[in-house]
Motif scaffolding. Structure first.
Motif, mmCIF file in Angstrom:
data_model
loop_
_atom_site.group_PDB
_atom_site.id
_atom_site.type_symbol
_atom_site.label_atom_id
_atom_site.label_comp_id
_atom_site.label_asym_id
_atom_site.label_seq_id
_atom_site.Cartn_x
_atom_site.Cartn_y
_atom_site.Cartn_z
ATOM 1 N N TYR A 165 14.166 -1.611 -3.888
ATOM 2 C CA TYR A 165 12.891 -2.104 -4.406
ATOM 3 C C TYR A 165 12.328 -1.145 -5.449
ATOM 4 O O TYR A 165 11.873 -1.573 -6.529
ATOM 5 C CB TYR A 165 11.893 -2.290 -3.262
ATOM 6 N N LEU A 169 11.824 -1.857 -9.497
ATOM 7 C CA LEU A 169 10.480 -1.634 -10.027
ATOM 8 C C LEU A 169 10.531 -0.683 -11.231
ATOM 9 O O LEU A 169 9.902 -0.935 -12.273
ATOM 10 C CB LEU A 169 9.599 -1.054 -8.918
ATOM 11 N N VAL A 431 0.277 -6.934 -8.808
ATOM 12 C CA VAL A 431 0.154 -5.785 -7.904
ATOM 13 C C VAL A 431 0.185 -4.464 -8.659
ATOM 14 O O VAL A 431 -0.548 -3.522 -8.329
ATOM 15 C CB VAL A 431 1.270 -5.833 -6.834
ATOM 16 N N PHE A 432 1.019 -4.362 -9.714
ATOM 17 C CA PHE A 432 1.225 -3.060 -10.356
ATOM 18 C C PHE A 432 0.560 -2.934 -11.725
ATOM 19 O O PHE A 432 0.451 -1.824 -12.248
ATOM 20 C CB PHE A 432 2.724 -2.779 -10.480
ATOM 21 N N VAL A 568 2.907 3.119 -11.285
ATOM 22 C CA VAL A 568 3.406 3.118 -9.908
ATOM 23 C C VAL A 568 3.199 4.505 -9.303
ATOM 24 O O VAL A 568 3.590 5.511 -9.908
ATOM 25 C CB VAL A 568 4.900 2.741 -9.876
ATOM 26 N N LEU A 573 4.648 6.900 -2.672
ATOM 27 C CA LEU A 573 5.574 5.967 -2.023
ATOM 28 C C LEU A 573 6.707 6.712 -1.324
ATOM 29 O O LEU A 573 7.121 6.341 -0.216
ATOM 30 C CB LEU A 573 6.139 4.989 -3.051
ATOM 31 N N ARG A 579 4.704 2.735 2.936
ATOM 32 C CA ARG A 579 3.966 2.311 1.749
ATOM 33 C C ARG A 579 4.848 1.458 0.831
ATOM 34 O O ARG A 579 4.355 0.531 0.186
ATOM 35 C CB ARG A 579 3.441 3.535 1.002
ATOM 36 N N ILE A 580 6.123 1.773 0.779
ATOM 37 C CA ILE A 580 7.049 0.934 0.004
ATOM 38 C C ILE A 580 7.130 -0.446 0.638
ATOM 39 O O ILE A 580 7.079 -1.475 -0.047
ATOM 40 C CB ILE A 580 8.445 1.568 -0.064
ATOM 41 N N ASP A 582 4.916 -1.890 2.458
ATOM 42 C CA ASP A 582 3.670 -2.622 2.218
ATOM 43 C C ASP A 582 3.711 -3.349 0.875
ATOM 44 O O ASP A 582 3.242 -4.493 0.744
ATOM 45 C CB ASP A 582 2.477 -1.655 2.239
ATOM 46 N N LEU A 583 4.293 -2.701 -0.132
ATOM 47 C CA LEU A 583 4.380 -3.321 -1.457
ATOM 48 C C LEU A 583 5.407 -4.446 -1.470
ATOM 49 O O LEU A 583 5.211 -5.462 -2.157
ATOM 50 C CB LEU A 583 4.729 -2.259 -2.494
ATOM 51 N N ARG A 586 3.697 -7.404 -0.138
ATOM 52 C CA ARG A 586 2.717 -7.992 -1.055
ATOM 53 C C ARG A 586 3.371 -8.773 -2.195
ATOM 54 O O ARG A 586 2.716 -9.626 -2.800
ATOM 55 C CB ARG A 586 1.825 -6.889 -1.641
ATOM 56 N N THR A 587 4.629 -8.512 -2.483
ATOM 57 C CA THR A 587 5.247 -9.115 -3.671
ATOM 58 C C THR A 587 6.399 -10.068 -3.374
ATOM 59 O O THR A 587 6.821 -10.803 -4.275
ATOM 60 C CB THR A 587 5.759 -8.008 -4.612
#
Length: 758
Positions: A165, A169, A431-432, A568, A573, A579-580, A582-583, A586-587
């Motif tokens: 991921y 990104l 998100v970013f 980012v 992260l 935390r990764i 969580d993203l 979200r995506t």
């Protein structure tokens, strides 16, 4: 092989797959690679809820009721990674890259784990140690000076969801969708074909479905070597009386009989269990013809029995395209089917009869289907066969593509794709706060073609052995050495690292078995198996070197150095992988409550809409698909032309060669062999044990493999087998399935002649 002259390294192996032979091979691998006291503890953590996921195949875990959850090849994969051998900077100082390139692939990886980040020194032709900060800084400097579309971002299937991921990104914020990955070389036909048929590019079955099916069609794969934990599932199905019908050009021992090392009775009595109830040696490249034959026979059987064979209610309610599909079957002549498949009409009608009787059937398939120049069409044809009897979306039924590496499916799920969807890109932007590129990027073949053409200037490899895995080594190896920059994240040295660019970095990472500690403490990563189960993996071994970084940390380090104004929070992260996740939640749909659910033993399953008979296709229905014709390529029928099937040995996983034996095929201590049917040997004036040259039989191409030993073997007439990656040199770079871009490793037309020296 009685009455044939003896050939060095070739002898009969009559034992079943698995059994005591597997235990002896496991013990040998552990003895050679690992510390005696560490090995048992490490292996017992393999595929356990509080341990690490096997770095080998992607077959899912059973319920944890047995003492050990690993197989022979899984133990080899663990031992290979957890080896006590080390390759330190002083070794590289004493050995030039030119000298190392002369060593066999097995010898390179067998040297052991890399301990320091390395940079290539052109003046001395050696690798030397480099500080992480200096490596990141220079890589970032070069990348900032290149147009993003001149950079290729390769990902291996062993990469975790978290690292993959971050990698996608980084590349998208940098400005490209160039994502060649190992899926492009194996199951891209699945990723392209199944969404057209079923609305999702993944299999539909779960491990539980194998307990409820009453027929398994096994097409184009060798589970004993390539996904060996599957053997336990097939063993159980066979012992409860489930017919297992195999289509495969080669007789493979694991598909004939298997002794489960966890079955006390079999081990004590030296017994075994028959796996294939019927074994059809289909012609190489003839799977689609065989499938059309079964479907045609099924259609005729339905007519004979007054419409009681096909699931007409399911077809009417859930599918489209059936009339055109059925019309094409009726128009396809049996002589053409027989010629292309190498099987008789009566044999295919026998399969149709068994399928008609089954209440719930599963079709499993591997790269023997996908690595052909019409692989995508063959995948859709399998789906159509299942749809004829409603064998999708009910217990014990469905399609089961056999993915190779342990997280190749997960990488695609979290964004490693050259063809991102608009909704995914929109989520990334929301998100970013940056707009990712929308234009499709390069797959593996397109990336290598760009390197050959000189339009790609840099290659970043998150694991893998990219050049060796690719077809057409003559072009691919030379192209690698013309790059401005190559960066390899790896645990061990391999040949691709030695094909040095103007500047080359080899960055050593933590392995799956090792403890990963970041600022917030011990970390877990996650992987997705071939049946869409996502679960946690946490290594416990001390790292092979204090200088190793995790894959997420390496990706973040390069990203920070390349994108000084990135939106980012890379450091945050890496400090905590939650935390990764969580993203990701979200995506990407399907990861609801990600961190909560991976903390439960076994993890969770990603949504598979076809299991609920929901079809995310443009029509909202599952689609039948017409496979026009039955012959893949007229060259397959040219006089004197044979079809090359590349193979993995039993001591091999992808490009990693653990040792030089292929026990079940009777090959020991060597890999320079070509397997041939006895009739083809005779027709070409070749005897068992002769040295032969193999040439690609396509116009205007000169691809040649010299002085290999011809071995008489039980392989379908018209086909030859040779080991991957050695035989990749014979597969042209542009000989691909045009729909998926998958190289045709299983169907290159070749000619075989006795070597001049013979």
């Amino acid at each position: 092989m009685a009455d044939r002259r003896e050939v060095p390294g070739i002898r009969r192996y009559d034992a079943p797959a698995g059994g005591w032979g597997a235990l002896r091979a496991t013990a040998q691998a552990i003895h050679v690679q690992m510390e005696t006291l560490k090995a048992p503890i490490t292996l017992m953590r393999t595929n356990q809820p509080d341990g690490f996921d096997c770095p080998g195949c992607a077959w899912p875990d059973k319920e944890h009721k047995s003492t050990f959850q690993f197989c022979e090849n899984g133990a080899k994969a663990v031992a290979w990674e957890a080896t006590s051998k080390r390759v330190r900077p002083e070794f590289f100082a004493a050995n030039t890259v030119s000298a190392l390139r002369e060593l066999p692939d097995h010898a390179l990886e067998d040297m052991g784990r890399l301990t320091h980040p390395l940079v290539y020194d052109r003046d001395t032709d050696t690798f030397r140690a480099v500080a992480w900060e200096d490596a990141f800084g220079r890589i970032g400097e070069i990348l900032r000076g290149l147009p993003p579309d001149q950079v290729e971002f390769y990902a291996s299937g062993r990469t975790s969801n978290e690292a993959a991921y971050l990698y996608q990104l980084f590349a998208r914020e940098y400005g490209t969708n160039n994502f060649p990955d190992c899926s492009n070389m194996c199951h891209e036909a699945t990723s392209v074909g199944l969404p057209q048929s079923l609305g999702i590019g993944k299999g539909t079955v779960s491990l539980d479905d194998f307990e409820h099916c009453d027929l398994i069609l096994s097409i184009g794969h060798n589970p004993g070597t390539n996904h060996p934990r599957m053997m336990g599932t097939l063993h159980e199905a066979s012992r409860r009386g489930v017919p297992i019908i195999v289509f495969n050009p080669l007789r493979e021992r694991a598909l004939e009989r298997f002794a489960d090392p966890q079955n006390v009775a079999e081990m004590a009595t030296l017994g075994s269990t028959r796996i294939a109830s019927t074994y059809f040696q289909v012609r190489a490249g003839g799977d689609a013809a065989a499938l059309k034959g079964v479907a045609k026979a099924l259609l005729a059987l339905d007519a004979e029995r007054g419409g009681t064979v096909l699931d007409h209610a399911f077809i009417a309610a859930h599918t489209g395209g059936f009339d055109a599909f059925a019309a094409d079957l009726r128009a396809t002549a049996w002589p053409d089917i027989e010629r292309a498949s190498g099987l008789r009409r009566a044999q295919l009608e026998q399969v149709a009869g068994a399928y008609a009787q089954a209440r719930a059937a599963i079709v499993t398939y591997g790269m023997g289907i996908t690595q052909h120049n019409r692989g995508t069409g063959s995948v859709r044809l399998i789906a159509s066969l299942l749809l004829m009897r409603g064998n999708v979306g009910k217990p014990g039924a469905g399609i089961c593509p056999l993915r190779g590496h342990s997280n190749v499916q997960g990488n695609r799920t979290v964004g490693i794709t050259e063809k991102p969807t608009a909704p995914f890109l929109k989520k990334i932007e929301e998100v970013f706060g940056f707009r990712p590129p929308a234009a499709h990027g390069h797959d593996a073949v397109a990336a290598m073609q760009a390197m050959v053409a000189g339009t790609a200037k840099a290659l970043l490899c998150l694991g893998g052995n990219f050049a060796v895995a690719m077809p057409d080594a003559g072009q691919s190896f030379a192209a690698m050495r013309r790059l401005d920059l190559s960066v390899h994240v790896a645990t061990k040295l391999n040949r691709s690292h030695l094909l040095v660019a103007r500047e080359t970095y080899v960055l050593p990472c933590l392995g799956r078995t090792e403890l990963d500690v970041q600022a917030s403490g011990r970390q877990s990563i996650t992987v997705e198996d071939s049946m869409s189960m996502v679960h946690a993996s946490a290594g416990k071994l001390a790292p092979a070197s204090e200088h190793l970084l995790s894959e997420p940390a390496i990706v973040a380090g390069i990203a920070q150095a390349t994108l000084p104004h990135s939106k980012v929070p890379w450091a945050d992260l890496v400090a905590d992988y939650d935390r990764i996740r969580d993203l990701i939640e979200r995506t990407i749909p399907g990861f609801d409550d990600y961190n909560l659910r991976i903390r439960k033993p076994g993890g969770f399953r990603m949504p598979i809409p076809p299991t609920e008979r929901r079809w995310n296709t443009p029509t909202g229905k599952a689609m039948f698909s017409v496979y026009g014709g039955v012959a893949e390529d007229p060259a397959v029928f040219a006089e004197g032309v044979l079809r090359l099937v590349t193979l993995r040995s039993h001591d091999q996983y992808n490009t990693t060669i653990y040792a030089l034996d292929d026990r079940y095929r009777g090959v020991f201590g060597r890999r320079d062999v070509v397997f041939m049917n006895e009739a083809d040997l005779a027709a070409n004036g070749i005897a068992h044990g002769d040295l032969v040259d193999i040439e690609t039989a396509l116009p205007g191409l000169a691809r040649r493999l010299e002085k290999f030993t011809a071995i008489a073997y039980d392989i379908a007439p018209g086909a030859i087998g040779a080991y991957y990656p050695e035989a990749n040199v014979l597969v042209p770079l542009d000989f691909i399935d045009p729909e998926s871009g998958t190289p045709s490793y299983k169907s290159a037309p070749v000619r075989v002649r006795r070597s001049a020296a013979a």
